[in-house]
Design a protein around this motif. Structure first.
Motif, short mmCIF file in Angstrom:
data_model
loop_
_atom_site.label_atom_id
_atom_site.label_comp_id
_atom_site.label_asym_id
_atom_site.label_seq_id
_atom_site.Cartn_x
_atom_site.Cartn_y
_atom_site.Cartn_z
N ASN A 307 13.40 -20.51 8.67
CA ASN A 307 13.47 -21.55 9.84
C ASN A 307 13.44 -20.83 11.18
N GLU A 308 12.82 -19.85 11.07
CA GLU A 308 12.85 -19.10 12.37
C GLU A 308 12.60 -20.00 13.78
N ASP A 309 11.54 -20.84 13.73
CA ASP A 309 11.13 -21.51 14.52
C ASP A 309 12.61 -22.72 15.16
N LYS A 313 14.93 -21.24 19.13
CA LYS A 313 15.18 -21.88 20.46
C LYS A 313 16.53 -21.59 21.07
N TRP A 314 17.38 -21.12 20.08
CA TRP A 314 18.95 -21.38 20.59
C TRP A 314 19.32 -19.91 21.54
N LEU A 315 18.26 -19.05 21.37
CA LEU A 315 18.65 -17.68 21.88
C LEU A 315 18.90 -17.84 23.05
N PRO A 316 19.84 -17.04 23.80
CA PRO A 316 20.04 -17.12 25.47
C PRO A 316 18.83 -16.89 26.34
#
Lengths: 316, 710
Positions: A307-309, A313-316
């Motif tokens: 579930n990389e996608d 998106k959470w990465l700062p």
């Protein structure tokens, strides 16, 4: 004898050099407690996976019971952050987190995305029966709290006497107010507190295995729903003015940590704020761990890989 | 009551009856009076609200706690840093060193002090860590325990020596030691987090607090028991007080001090699981994580590893205090692995012969190595000085076991450093029994027949004992209960205990804990009663029958050292959570000392008793019931006393499975992060423990005196 001295010296040097190595890495090293329930552990492992694989942090995991100890640890700085705190179960949080009216010695680090919900549950076989286990439907029209009195005799226990018994909130400090709720709603039941979460689930599981009827307090997401088929009993909708004669409010769970995290590791705080793990995602992993008996780290790792996608998106 | 006391003074026909059955009469009258008062009173007793409001103990404690913490934190953190340094050094050594070498290092002391039999036990114990795949966890626990024990022994011996030199210091320290042992650790866990940090230091602190008392007590006792004549002799030869203490008294008190160390080891191991509550790694972690996931099998695996560690450490430290060092392979008698009575079974005999032969060969090799080392060392030393060489020779030859062991360890280390012969412990040898255990639990839980049996036991206990006693104690007016206990304390012991009892009961009442205190009292009474009913017959059987004794010993050892957390889940699953389960869990924990004391009490009676009573024509049952049991009562009472203490200690564990009482408040305070709430309930438990302990001890003393045993 001199050999012994040399051995002692050697081990002392070994210990010292190891100490040096660990302190050299300390810049990116954070300590976090492993929550002692599967859901919280999953949330924590997801956050730790990102921190370790994408942001170059090393996480030291500590096993300890959740609750006030974790708050004391984050307050004193021994723990840097903690995952998935449920506001309604942690009166200690109200004392220390500014957002909840506390003194600010523990910092709020963002919602996890997991929304908890407590309520009263009965096993499905009580309402619908279970032909495969030969259990007849003993309370076919049990839907809401109003129907409970009619079936009181079914739920008797040793301590409740002639009344029905509710396996209530196990820990008084969670402020569930079970007996008060029952009295205010006119349910003639005795609320029994079993003292610990372990006793609570053990009692429920044993009764389920024997096919006995019971009404019990439980919350979701929780592995018990993966292991047993439970149905929620309706309660009046949550209303702060009428509490506790109502259902529970939703528990918007959060990360919290030592205040110095805000300044020193703002990237970590950013990640925790961005993180948004849903109940469905967590439930899938809980099922794999508790019902399919998978190793928690492996389960989370394979979910992360698949579930990389979602989490990129959470990465700062 | 007063009428009864008057009876005693009036000489009359009752006199002989009274003298013989005084205890029963008083008990009966007291019970009748209490029942009448209970019936008249009718409702649950209420402690005056105004008294409770005038005594805001919890609130003041919390305020003080929050105020003082920042001031003492720097000091406590410095201490903690030292403890962490020690702990990490040891744990790194044990975990990072090749396991075969650590294995040998761990097992050798058992051979050195306890000979072949204990050595084999140690091998089984250490192997269990490997086979269960808990090697790292075991090493963490072992390090934590070693450091806690080391600190406890150093501080304990010092305090013990000080207490033996000053009566005033002894008087001050005694109640403190009692409190340290009975105050539930859960009370100070939360402040410990803040002050000492999470992990090992907090766990070490909690362990030291709990494990320190026995070594202080026994050091003090040992030095005080040195006959005064010896001390006088030393002083008359010109020794100063300090010299006499260091050179004469402490060496003479060594057996007692070593017994204290042995006790400390056992106490420390009882806290392994608790260490997990402070975030410290080790075997407790396995038990805890098994417990919270209801994985009985996993908790049992961790529990058994702890039991093995406890039993081996117990036997080794006990042997250190009792036996002279067994040198090399020298021993006179034939080795016996199995209990007596089995020596005629052929396979066992061959097995024992085989082990015996191997052991003798190892001994011979060991002696040969020592000889070689000694000869070489002396040759080298002669170059320097021949007198020194001669002395060196004596010293070395006297330590053949140590030298052979060091050579063995050195060879292993060299092999490890220069060759690759040692690998990881083979996966194929690992064994886990958690799955079959869990499956068996499932079968038991869903078995209709078994459930019928447990329900019958449960209902019998609840309706027959627990519920009536609860209602009775909670219904008695608080002032009446207090008066009964205070008068009892006065009659058994004297004014001091009477005042202490009064203060204790008023404290419990004024902190609004009366009802919970009575619940605790009733749970403890019921548990001890059941322990008595089960334990005394078992103890008598073990005293008469060697097979029963041999079978019972490992069971009792396991019951005593298996962490209570391991059997909490099975007890709930089979009996349901609630007061019945907490009573049952308490019985399991508190039974062993009662059985042991009963066995000891009957065995230690002089052998002539049997002969005399047989010559008067009494059969075995008559001898037992009319003579032996009455004479063993003081010993049995010591067991009862211990059972009461252990039942009170369980008070803080049973709330986890629905037990009600003061322990529940301790947990509630912990969950609310309120030291005050936990502390007042904890102090309540301590007060009840001290009152009951002193009363039963005083009663036992009067019994002993009456029999002329004192």
């Amino acid at each position: 004898m001199s050999f012994r001295i040399r051995a002692a010296l050697a081990s002392a040097i070994l210990a010292l050099s190891l100490g040096a190595v660990t302190s050299a890495q300390a810049a990116g090293r954070l300590t976090a407690p492993d929550p002692d329930w599967t859901g919280g552990l999953v949330t924590c492992l997801v956050a730790q996976y990102i921190l370790e694989n994408e942001m170059d942090y090393r996480i030291k995991r500590v096993t300890m019971p959740s609750g006030p100890g974790v708050f004391e640890g984050t307050r004193s700085g021994d723990l840097d952050f903690a995952c998935e705190s449920w506001p309604s179960y942690n009166p200690a949080g109200d004392k220390y987190i500014k957002e909840f009216g506390g003194d600010g010695s523990v910092a709020y680090l963002g919602a996890t995305g997991i929304v908890g919900k407590s309520g009263y549950f009965v096993p499905r076989y009580v309402i619908e029966g279970d032909a495969s286990r030969g259990i007849p439907a003993s309370a076919p029209d049990l839907k809401s709290y109003k129907d409970l009195n009619k079936y009181g005799h079914m739920f008797k226990s040793l301590e409740s006497g002639d009344k029905g018994s509710l396996i209530g909130c196990p820990v008084a400090a969670w402020l569930c107010e079970d007996q008060k709720r029952l009295d205010m709603l006119g349910v003639d039941f005795h609320a029994q507190a079993l003292g610990s979460e372990t006793a609570h689930w053990a009692e429920i599981q044993a009764k389920y295995k024997r096919g006995e009827p019971f009404v019990a307090y439980a919350w979701a997401p929780h592995w018990i729903h993966a292991a047993l088929d439970l149905v929620e009993i309706e309660l009046p909708p949550y209303d702060e003015a009428k509490w506790p004669a109502t259902n529970w409010a939703q528990d918007v769970t959060h990360f919290h940590g030592n205040p110095k995290m805000l300044d020193e590791h703002s990237d970590v705080v950013k990640l925790l704020q961005n993180m948004n793990l849903t109940n469905e995602m967590q439930a899938g992993m809980i099922y794999d761990i508790d019902v399919k008996k998978g190793d928690s780290e492996e389960v989370v790792e394979s979910w992360m890989e698949a579930n990389e996608d979602i989490w990129r998106k959470w990465l700062p | 009551m007063s009428a009864v006391v008057d009876d005693q003074r009036e000489p009359g026909g009752f006199e002989s009856f009274w003298n013989e059955h005084r205890g029963w009469v008083i008990t009966f009258v007291l019970l009748a009076v209490s029942l009448v008062i209970w019936k008249i009173h009718g409702t649950q007793t209420i402690f005056p609200q105004s008294w409770i409001e005038a005594f805001p103990f919890a609130q003041k404690t919390d305020e003080f706690d929050q105020w003082i913490r920042p001031y003492i934190q720097p000091t406590t953190r410095a201490i903690a840093a030292g403890a962490v340094w020690l702990y990490e050094g040891l744990v790194d050594f044990l975990i990072l060193t090749q396991w075969q070498i650590v294995f040998v290092i761990l097992v050798l002391p058992a051979f050195a002090y306890g000979g072949l039999r204990l050595g084999l036990l140690a091998i089984v114990g250490a192997a269990s860590f490997l086979v269960l795949d808990y090697w790292d966890e075991s090493m963490e626990t072992l390090s934590l325990m070693s450091i806690s024990i080391l600190i406890s022994v150093v501080i304990g011996v010092l305090l013990g020596v000080m207490a033996s030199q000053s009566d005033r210091f002894e008087a001050v320290i005694k109640p403190i030691l009692d409190t340290m042992q009975t105050l539930p650790a859960f009370v100070y866990l939360i402040p410990a987090f803040y002050l000492f940090g999470i992990g090992p230091p907090g766990a070490i602190l909690a362990t030291v607090i709990y494990a320190l008392p026995p070594v202080v007590r026994l050091t003090n006792l040992g030095i005080r028991q040195v006959p005064a004549g010896i001390d006088e002799a030393a002083t008359s030869f010109g020794a100063t007080r300090l010299q006499s203490l260091l050179k004469v008294k402490i060496p003479l008190a060594m057996p007692s001090i070593k017994l204290g160390v042995n006790q400390t080891v056992m106490m420390a191991l009882a806290l392994v699981v608790l260490a997990t509550f402070i975030g410290s790694p080790g075997l407790g972690d396995i038990v805890y994580s098994g417990l919270v996931r209801l994985n009985v099998g996993k908790a049992l695996e961790g529990g058994l590893a702890i039991v093995f560690m406890a039993i081996v450490l117990d036997r080794v430290t006990y042997a250190m205090g009792h036996v002279e060092q067994v040198r090399g392979g020298q021993h006179d008698h034939m080795f016996r692995l199995f209990p007596q009575g089995l020596e005629h079974v052929k396979p066992i005999l061959y097995l024992e012969y085989g082990i015996d032969w191997i052991w003798r060969q190892i001994g011979a090799v060991g002696n040969f190595i020592t000889l070689m080392v000694t000869v070489t060392a002396c040759k080298l030393a002669t170059l320097y000085d021949s007198v020194v060489a001669e002395r060196l020779r004596e010293i070395l030859l006297a330590r053949s076991f140590l030298i052979a062991s060091l050579v063995l360890i050195a060879i292993l280390m060299l092999l490890d450093a220069y060759t690759g012969v040692f690998g990881k412990f083979p996966r194929a040898w690992e064994y886990s029994f958690r799955t079959p255990v869990n499956q068996y639990m499932d079968v038991l839980v869903s078995s209709k027949m078994f459930y019928a049996v447990t329900t019958a036991i449960k209902e019998g206990l609840f309706y027959g004992l627990i519920n009536p006693l609860n209602k009775f104690l909670m219904g008695l007016p608080w002032w009446y209960t207090s008066i009964v206990f205070v008068v009892g304390a006065y009659l058994f012991s004297g004014r001091a205990l009477a005042i202490g009892t009064l203060v204790g009961f008023m404290f419990i009442g004024a902190t609004d804990l009366w009802i919970l205190g009575m619940k605790t009292l009733s749970t403890v009474s019921v548990s001890v009663l059941i322990c008595f009913i089960l334990g005394v017959p078992l103890g008598i059987m073990a005293a008469y029958n060697k097979t029963v004794d041999t079978l019972l010993k490992p069971v009792l050892d396991t019951m005593q050292t298996l962490p209570v957390f391991v059997y909490l889940v099975p007890v709930i699953m089979l009996f349901g959570a609630g007061q019945v389960s907490s009573v049952l869990a308490t019985v399991v924990y508190a039974l062993p000392p009662l059985v042991r004391c009963t066995t000891l009490g009957i065995r230690e009676l002089p052998g002539e008793i049997d002969e005399v009573s047989n010559s008067f024509g009494a059969n075995m049952v008559q001898t037992l019931t009319k003579i032996k049991i009455p004479m063993a009562i003081p010993a049995i009472m010591v067991g009862v006393n211990q059972a009461i203490m252990m039942a009170l200690a369980m008070e803080v564990v049973t709330p986890l499975i629905g037990g009600q009482g003061l322990g529940m408040q301790v947990f509630d305070g912990m969950n609310r992060a309120s030291l005050g709430v936990s502390l007042q309930a904890g102090v309540g438990i301590v007060l009840l423990a001290i009152i009951l302990d002193r009363m039963s001890q005083a009663w036992t003393r009067t019994q002993r005196e009456a029999m002329g045993l004192a």
